[in-house]
Design an enzyme around this catalytic site. Structure first.
Site, PDB file in Angstrom:
ATOM      1  N   ARG A  28       0.874  -1.177   0.000  1.00 41.44           N
ATOM      2  CA  ARG A  28       0.000   0.000   0.000  1.00 41.44           C
ATOM      3  C   ARG A  28       0.909   1.224   0.000  1.00 41.44           C
ATOM      4  O   ARG A  28       1.717   1.413   0.902  1.00 41.44           O
ATOM      5  CB  ARG A  28      -0.900  -0.001   1.238  1.00 41.44           C
ATOM      6  N   GLU A  68     -10.840   5.495  -5.833  1.00 41.45           N
ATOM      7  CA  GLU A  68     -11.181   4.076  -5.764  1.00 41.45           C
ATOM      8  C   GLU A  68     -11.971   3.650  -6.996  1.00 41.45           C
ATOM      9  O   GLU A  68     -12.833   4.385  -7.483  1.00 41.45           O
ATOM     10  CB  GLU A  68     -12.010   3.793  -4.506  1.00 41.45           C
ATOM     11  N   ARG A  79      -1.959  -5.383   4.081  1.00 40.53           N
ATOM     12  CA  ARG A  79      -1.109  -4.720   3.092  1.00 40.53           C
ATOM     13  C   ARG A  79       0.055  -4.058   3.827  1.00 40.53           C
ATOM     14  O   ARG A  79      -0.098  -3.622   4.972  1.00 40.53           O
ATOM     15  CB  ARG A  79      -1.909  -3.677   2.310  1.00 40.53           C
TER      16      ARG A  79
END
Length: 216
Positions: free
Chosen positions: A114, A122, A162
């Site tokens: 990430r 998004e 992540r």
């Protein structure tokens, strides 16, 4: 002159304490143990491959390590999959060892990175529509990173496992300083500074704010 040198060596040898024969095995054992320990530390630090976030230790996180590897996929605008290749070409990567190419071989063998400090639009998921410019942001990130060798500095793991990391990728001319992914994303306007609690900036928040203001 030769006689003088020989005399000096003999004099020094006579001043050095003799090593008892009984102590020699202990000295040899200690030396071997020290070498093995040093080699083990070097392997763990420089050559041990980290296949997934489950293998990350506290010392690997918190910005204490730099990992080198290849971007195998980019699934969203602010994250990507990273295959760790410790030691680079000196450890055989690219000529003796190769990064897997199919999804079956890559399963459970990559870190889900990430990108630190930025928030990108998004795409459509979980029944939610895509945010404006999510497609353009994703395509930009794929163009910049997919298939390239990058370096990442891990800081933490988020709730999705992540690895929140600062990342850098090469310019066209390899001898130039690498580009910071977060900075470049802010520069082109495909992301904004991530302002949630616990955000990681790697000491670059002021630079992020300057770049973001210029982009606006």
């Amino acid at each position: 002159m030769a006689t003088t040198a020989a005399s000096s060596t003999s004099f020094l040898s006579s001043k050095l304490p003799a090593i008892p024969a009984a102590a020699e095995p202990y000295i040899i054992t200690s030396t071997v143990f020290g070498l093995v320990t040093a080699m083990g530390f070097f392997y763990r630090r420089r050559l041990r491959r980290i296949p997934s976030s489950a293998y990350l230790t506290p010392n690997t996180l918190q910005g204490k390590r730099i990992l080198k590897g290849k971007v195998t996929s980019v699934g969203d605008s602010d994250n990507f999959r990273f295959y760790h290749t410790p030691g680079g070409v000196w450890a055989g990567w690219g000529w003796l060892r190769h990064v897997p190419k199919n999804s079956k071989e890559l399963k459970n063998q990559t870190l889900h990175i990430r990108i630190a400090g930025v928030d990108a639009p998004e795409g459509a998921h979980f029944g939610m529509p895509a945010q404006p410019f999510s497609h353009e942001s994703l395509e930009w990130l794929r163009k910049e990173l997919l298939g390239k060798t990058v370096v990442v500095k891990p800081f933490s793991k988020d709730r999705y496992e992540r690895v929140v990391s600062m990342a850098w990728y090469p310019r066209l001319l390899p001898f130039l300083p690498k580009k910071n992914v977060s900075v470049e994303m802010l520069k082109v306007g495909y992301g904004q500074i991530y302002r949630q609690a616990g955000s990681e900036y790697g000491g670059m928040l002021q630079e992020f704010e300057k770049v973001e203001a210029n982009a606006k």
